[in-house]
Design a protein around this motif. Structure first.
Motif, short mmCIF file in Angstrom:
data_model
loop_
_atom_site.label_atom_id
_atom_site.label_comp_id
_atom_site.label_asym_id
_atom_site.label_seq_id
_atom_site.Cartn_x
_atom_site.Cartn_y
_atom_site.Cartn_z
N PHE A 112 18.23 64.78 -13.51
CA PHE A 112 19.25 63.73 -13.30
C PHE A 112 19.79 63.65 -11.85
O PHE A 112 20.25 62.67 -11.28
N VAL A 113 20.06 65.11 -11.18
CA VAL A 113 20.76 65.23 -9.98
C VAL A 113 19.88 64.46 -8.87
O VAL A 113 20.28 63.59 -8.18
N THR A 114 18.66 64.69 -8.74
CA THR A 114 17.62 64.22 -7.75
C THR A 114 17.60 62.71 -7.94
O THR A 114 17.49 61.73 -6.81
N VAL A 115 17.42 62.31 -9.18
CA VAL A 115 17.36 60.63 -9.20
C VAL A 115 18.61 60.15 -8.97
O VAL A 115 18.70 58.84 -8.25
N ALA A 116 19.99 60.55 -9.57
CA ALA A 116 21.05 60.09 -8.79
C ALA A 116 21.35 59.97 -7.50
O ALA A 116 21.80 59.16 -6.86
N LEU A 117 20.67 61.22 -6.71
CA LEU A 117 20.98 60.93 -5.22
C LEU A 117 20.05 59.81 -4.72
O LEU A 117 20.53 59.52 -3.80
N ARG A 118 18.89 59.82 -5.02
CA ARG A 118 17.91 58.84 -4.93
C ARG A 118 18.61 57.38 -4.83
O ARG A 118 18.63 56.66 -4.07
N GLU A 119 19.12 57.10 -6.07
CA GLU A 119 19.75 55.81 -6.46
C GLU A 119 20.90 55.75 -5.56
O GLU A 119 21.36 54.53 -5.38
N ALA A 120 21.50 56.50 -4.91
CA ALA A 120 23.04 56.62 -4.15
C ALA A 120 22.41 55.89 -2.93
O ALA A 120 23.36 55.36 -2.27
N LEU A 121 21.13 56.05 -2.71
CA LEU A 121 20.77 55.59 -1.16
C LEU A 121 20.40 54.03 -1.18
O LEU A 121 20.18 53.62 -0.14
N ARG A 122 20.24 53.47 -2.49
CA ARG A 122 20.44 52.11 -2.61
C ARG A 122 21.03 51.08 -1.70
O ARG A 122 22.38 51.43 -1.83
N GLY A 123 20.68 50.43 -1.07
CA GLY A 123 21.55 49.54 0.02
C GLY A 123 21.55 49.86 1.37
O GLY A 123 21.93 49.09 2.31
N SER A 124 21.00 51.04 1.62
CA SER A 124 20.87 51.66 2.89
C SER A 124 19.44 51.62 3.38
O SER A 124 18.56 51.12 2.72
N GLU A 125 19.25 52.08 4.69
CA GLU A 125 17.90 52.26 5.20
C GLU A 125 17.30 53.73 5.01
O GLU A 125 16.19 53.92 5.46
N LEU A 126 18.21 54.14 4.16
CA LEU A 126 17.68 55.85 3.78
C LEU A 126 16.97 55.78 2.59
O LEU A 126 16.91 54.94 1.87
N THR A 127 16.00 56.91 2.58
CA THR A 127 15.03 57.08 1.56
C THR A 127 15.18 58.50 0.90
O THR A 127 15.37 59.38 1.64
N GLY A 128 14.87 58.64 -0.16
CA GLY A 128 14.90 59.94 -0.99
C GLY A 128 13.46 60.33 -1.49
O GLY A 128 13.17 59.56 -2.41
N ALA A 129 13.14 61.44 -1.56
CA ALA A 129 11.93 61.77 -2.01
C ALA A 129 12.22 63.08 -2.96
O ALA A 129 13.00 64.01 -2.52
N LEU A 130 11.55 63.02 -4.13
CA LEU A 130 11.78 64.00 -5.13
C LEU A 130 10.44 65.04 -5.07
O LEU A 130 9.34 64.26 -4.85
N GLN A 131 10.51 66.12 -5.48
CA GLN A 131 9.78 67.14 -5.22
C GLN A 131 8.75 66.95 -4.28
O GLN A 131 7.66 66.99 -4.10
#
Length: 403
Positions: A268-287
């Motif tokens: 939950f936490v990692t998916v929510a952190l990744r979703e929080a980046l939507r609309g920005s130029e940043l990306t989130g990678a899980l595991q």
């Protein structure tokens, strides 16, 4: 009569009179912490950890099985929000609209939710699709498999080895739904009314091929055609991933369903952190896989790494759902985060816990200048507020997002 043992997640150990085979099976399967009571023969001390749900342990020749139920500390509706959001953050889960009825125990609520989602998925009829089929036939359909015809028929004209695409309801989506229904029907503690409705859903899916124990789950891909199925498919996969009967030596059988709250919180936490980046130029990678040493011999896999537009790591985080000590968080987590920061060349690292004595703590490492942050999320907060907390945490980690 079935013996029922009631436990609460991360609660102190309690004593229960159990057959030794059951106690040993619970300990070996790591369902709960189980050890013989040194003061009372036949009595076992049981303590639930982070696994919640229900299991049934059957002992040959001992009559009815023993059922162990572990109740989560998180409210059932909130647990399903965490699960659903991690599986499908853009779906109906976002607002916590997962129907669990009046059920206050995990397994009845899960069975109710799965049945309701399957019912919604099937209201317009069973989804159909094309399935590649190979068979021996008396008429030509599709294309002739010439190599098989020569090898198997030795020049005979009939039957014909053919291959064709069949338009059918026997597709991966329907097979997964049927497998989840049948799995729930075998679990202990499903209420009779929910069981009756599950039997109705199984009848609707009767023309699909059943899955056998140990058989790989059929793969499916989200598409416009199966949109109405997707919430049910996500829940069905959770049921099948969390349920696994185990036959132990001597015929002992363990059957049930368990959620690992550690993994649920992390997802939950990692998916929510990744979703929080939507609309920005940043990306989130899980595991995200990395190495600690220059020879790439020591592997490490942080739960979450934030990257800039040029692929440079900007932040690292680990999610930890575990009981907090009276005097603070576990020190080992800090050592692990320090290793992540060192290998990634980051000045800060973030540990995210489920609730705590304080919402935030920070530690500056001697001679390194690295700051290790410890954050606490209150899972009792409403879903929208909880997601806002994670968005704020993402900004704390350096995401250039609007406030």
């Amino acid at each position: 009569m079935t013996q029922v043992v009631e436990l609460v997640e991360h609660a102190p150990a309690t004593g229960h009179v159990l057959p030794d085979a059951v106690g040993r099976a619970l300990a070996a399967a790591r369902i709960v912490d189980a050890s013989p009571d040194p003061h009372t023969p036949g009595r076992w001390l049981l303590r639930a950890g982070s696994k919640v749900g229900a299991v049934s342990v059957g002992v040959p020749g001992s009559g009815a099985p023993v059922t162990v139920r572990v109740t989560p500390k998180v409210p059932i509706a909130r647990l399903f929000f965490l699960l659903g959001y991690s599986l499908d953050p853009k779906g109906a889960w976002r607002d916590g609209q997962v129907e669990v009825g009046e059920h206050r125990e995990l397994l009845p609520a899960l069975a109710h939710a799965v049945e309701r989602q399957i019912d919604r998925a099937l209201r317009q009829g069973l989804l159909q699709g094309y399935r590649a089929t190979e068979e021996s036939a008396l008429v030509v359909r599709g294309r002739i498999r010439e190599a098989d015809q020569i090898r198997r028929r030795f020049g005979a004209a009939l039957p014909v080895e053919v291959a064709y695409d069949e338009f059918t309801t026997d597709i991966p989506e329907n097979r997964l739904l049927r497998a989840a229904v049948e799995r729930l029907l075998r679990l202990p503690g499903v209420p009779s009314e929910v069981r009756r409705r599950l039997l109705h859903q199984r009848a609707r899916l009767a023309d699909t091929t059943p899955l056998h124990p140990g058989q790989p789950l059929p793969a499916w891909q989200p598409s416009r055609l199966n949109t109405r199925y997707q919430p049910a498919l996500h829940l069905a996969r959770a049921v099948l991933d969390g349920s696994s009967p185990e036959h132990t030596p001597g015929g002992l059988r363990i059957d049930g369903f368990l959620f690992d709250m550690n993994k649920l919180f992390e997802d939950f936490v990692t998916v929510a952190l990744r979703e929080a980046l939507r609309g920005s130029e940043l990306t989130g990678a899980l595991q995200d896989p990395h190495h600690l040493d220059e020879e790439d011999a020591i592997r490490m896999k942080p739960d979450y790494v934030m990257y800039g537009p040029d692929g440079t790591p900007l932040a690292v985080a680990d999610a930890k759902y575990k009981a907090e000590k009276r005097d603070g968080y576990p020190d080992a987590d800090l050592y692990q985060m320090l290793a992540y920061c060192t290998a990634l060349g980051l000045p800060e690292g973030h540990l995210i816990y489920a609730k705590g004595n304080a919402p935030h703590a920070a530690h500056r490492v001697r001679h390194a200048g690295i700051v290790l942050h410890q954050h606490a999320l209150d899972l009792d907060r409403e879903p929208a507020v909880l997601l806002a907390d994670i968005a704020a945490l993402s900004r704390h980690m350096g995401a250039d997002l609007p406030v």
